[in-house]
Design an enzyme around this catalytic site. Structure first.
Site, PDB file in Angstrom:
ATOM      1  N   ASP A 139      -0.878   2.019   8.990  1.00 54.47           N
ATOM      2  CA  ASP A 139      -0.798   3.421   8.563  1.00 54.47           C
ATOM      3  C   ASP A 139      -1.016   3.500   7.059  1.00 54.47           C
ATOM      4  OD1 ASP A 139       0.109   4.554  11.164  1.00 54.47           O
ATOM      5  OD2 ASP A 139       1.860   3.297  10.762  1.00 54.47           O
TER       6      ASP A 139
ATOM      7  N   ASP B 249       0.142   5.880   3.849  1.00 55.06           N
ATOM      8  CA  ASP B 249       0.998   6.946   3.350  1.00 55.06           C
ATOM      9  C   ASP B 249       0.627   7.267   1.913  1.00 55.06           C
ATOM     10  OD1 ASP B 249       2.327   6.743   5.773  1.00 55.06           O
ATOM     11  OD2 ASP B 249       3.883   5.429   4.976  1.00 55.06           O
TER      12      ASP B 249
ATOM     13  N   ASP C 235      13.023   0.747  -0.529  1.00 50.96           N
ATOM     14  CA  ASP C 235      13.890  -0.354  -0.118  1.00 50.96           C
ATOM     15  C   ASP C 235      13.492  -1.700  -0.706  1.00 50.96           C
ATOM     16  OD1 ASP C 235      11.582  -0.532   1.413  1.00 50.96           O
ATOM     17  OD2 ASP C 235      12.568  -0.064   3.295  1.00 50.96           O
TER      18      ASP C 235
END
Length: 491
Positions: free
Chosen positions: A71, A73, A171
């Site tokens: 993906d 982003d 994170d």
């Protein structure tokens, strides 16, 4: 008092924000041609309207590691409302974290570019502390707010900030890099580029604090370690150490989100490695559907074969249906109850229906709110007895069922592990792909077997005699080399 305590826990000092470093093309070596054109288009559109925009996160990491990103982003300083105004087919989703999905294409070929707004450092002066299930007016304020619970878990975070702050809120260091497809530079604040080259999975900041902020990060550590294990990635010791002390925090995560995390673990293409990593870290128990069902490969061979099959399908770029995976994982329980009810004298189909109801009753928390997924699982299971009916009109009607492919693949895996007659499985394989004369001959063969009490034999096509192969080493090889059963997508 609680807010002051959480403020001390979550407060983000300026020194924690990191220093912006731009890594040029000659050093990072990302091939811009491997960047999704639609993601670049989103970046260009935002830039053309005066906003800051970069490709961010896992796509940047994978491009650096030479992996094909799944993906793409985009992160920007435009608010969700401003992003939505620029793209005709775009939708603001989420409450906890409001983001925008920009959609290209239609149907199964559609692609979604996820666009998120830079988030600010945690400022406890603007935070709401929500106690338990409190639904006060304060807890129901507008989405542009920060809310935390007593343990420090962020319940809602829609406070916008700078790219520097946004990087600190992510994170892992390897997931906190930003790529500019126009200038072809990588922006790094927390030595993510170095960690990627050294194959280290490191949490940004104090790992224990970050786990309290969002306990699901514990699962993300395990998922990424399994996904990147083949590249030699290891978990940084300071990132690993607090995991055991923070496992109990996962009890506060909504069941629906835990279910979604379980599905992600199973759909990464590294499901078997993820299960082993969960076991190693003592985390299997947080997923009741997994714990106990697949701890023992010998006891639950179908579940492990399904995981192997899933991993290979993902590696081949094929879709994976959650309903099929869960049907395989829960089947041992369903079959155990089914056999028990039939042994007590109940007829085959009603017994299966009752067994399914009983298992669903005990697992309802795992599939709550996912009616279609549950319906698909039931259909896969309820079609299994129908494979024993190979005469009359049943075979013709069965192959035209929308879930035939899923039910057939399920039955094929059962045959692979010795739970079902492999010759009957092969009969259906040939029937599904055969023309009318072949199908009629197979019906006659099945009718003769029924009369004589024999068992299914090889396909009775005199011009195309086929000998059944032994079980291949990989489950998906059976799919690739088998007769071309009509592909019916499982959704």
């Amino acid at each position: 008092m609680i807010k002051n305590l959480i403020g001390k826990i979550l407060g983000m000092p300026k020194s924690f924000l990191g220093k912006r470093v731009e890594i040029p093309l000659e050093k990072h070596r990302i091939d811009v041609h491997q960047v999704d054109k639609r993601a670049s288009e989103v970046v260009n559109t935002l830039r053309d309207h005066g906003y800051d925009a970069y490709i961010v996160g896992g796509a940047v990491r994978d491009l650096l590691l030479g992996l094909p990103p799944k993906d793409f982003d985009v992160a920007t300083n435009a608010t969700p409302e401003q992003v939505k105004a620029l793209f005709r087919r775009s939708f603001i989703i989420g409450r906890r974290f409001r983001i925008v999905h920009v959609v290209y294409g239609r149907g199964r070929a559609h692609e979604v570019i996820e666009v998120s707004t830079y988030r600010a450092s945690v400022d406890m002066s603007t935070a709401q502390t929500v106690h338990g299930n409190e639904r006060t007016a304060k807890a129901e304020l507008a989405d542009k707010s920060l809310a935390v619970d007593e343990s420090g878990r962020v319940l809602r975070d829609n406070v916008w900030g700078s790219q520097e702050q946004d990087a600190a809120r992510r994170d892992f260091t390897i997931n906190a890099m930003y790529y500019d497809p126009i200038r072809q530079v990588v922006v790094d604040y927390h030595h993510g580029f170095q960690d990627a080259k050294k194959h280290i999975l490191r949490m940004i900041g104090d790992a224990a604090v970050r786990y309290r902020e969002d306990p699901v990060r514990i699962l993300r550590v395990v998922r990424f370690s399994a996904k990147l294990a083949h590249l030699g990635f290891t978990i940084d010791e300071k990132t690993r150490m607090p995991i055991q002390d923070c496992i109990s925090l996962l009890k506060n995560i909504p069941a629906s989100r835990m279910f979604d995390e379980m599905i992600k673990l199973l759909q990464t293409g590294h499901a078997q490695a993820s299960i082993e990593a969960l076991r190693k870290e003592g985390l299997l128990k947080v997923f009741p559907m997994l714990d106990g069902l697949i701890k023992d490969e010998k006891k639950y061979p179908l579940a492990w074969l399904a995981l192997e099959d899933t991993d290979e399908r993902v590696a081949q770029g094929k879709s994976v249906a959650p309903s099929f995976m869960l049907a395989c994982l829960l089947w041992p329980e369903v079959k155990k109850h089914w056999d028990s009810l039939m042994a007590a004298g109940e007829h085959e189909v009603p017994a299966l229906q009752h067994a399914i109801d009983e298992v669903f009753e005990r697992r309802v928390g795992d599939v709550s709110g996912r009616g279609k997924l549950g319906a698909d699982m039931r259909e896969i299971w309820l079609m299994q007895p129908r494979f024993d009916r190979r005469t009359g009109k049943t075979p013709f009607s069965l192959v035209n069922q929308p879930r035939f492919r899923a039910a057939f693949d399920f039955m094929r895996l059962r045959a692979e592990v010795g739970e079902y007659n492999s010759a009957v499985a092969h009969w259906w394989e040939v029937f599904a792909s055969g023309d009318e004369p072949v199908r009629q001959e197979l019906i006659q063969q099945a009718r003769a077997e029924k009369t004589t009490g024999g068992t299914a034999t090889a396909a009775a096509n005199p011009e195309k005699k086929r000998r059944r192969r032994r079980r291949p080493s990989k489950a998906s090889a059976a799919k690739e080399n088998a007769a071309p059963v009509p592909k019916i997508q499982v959704s």
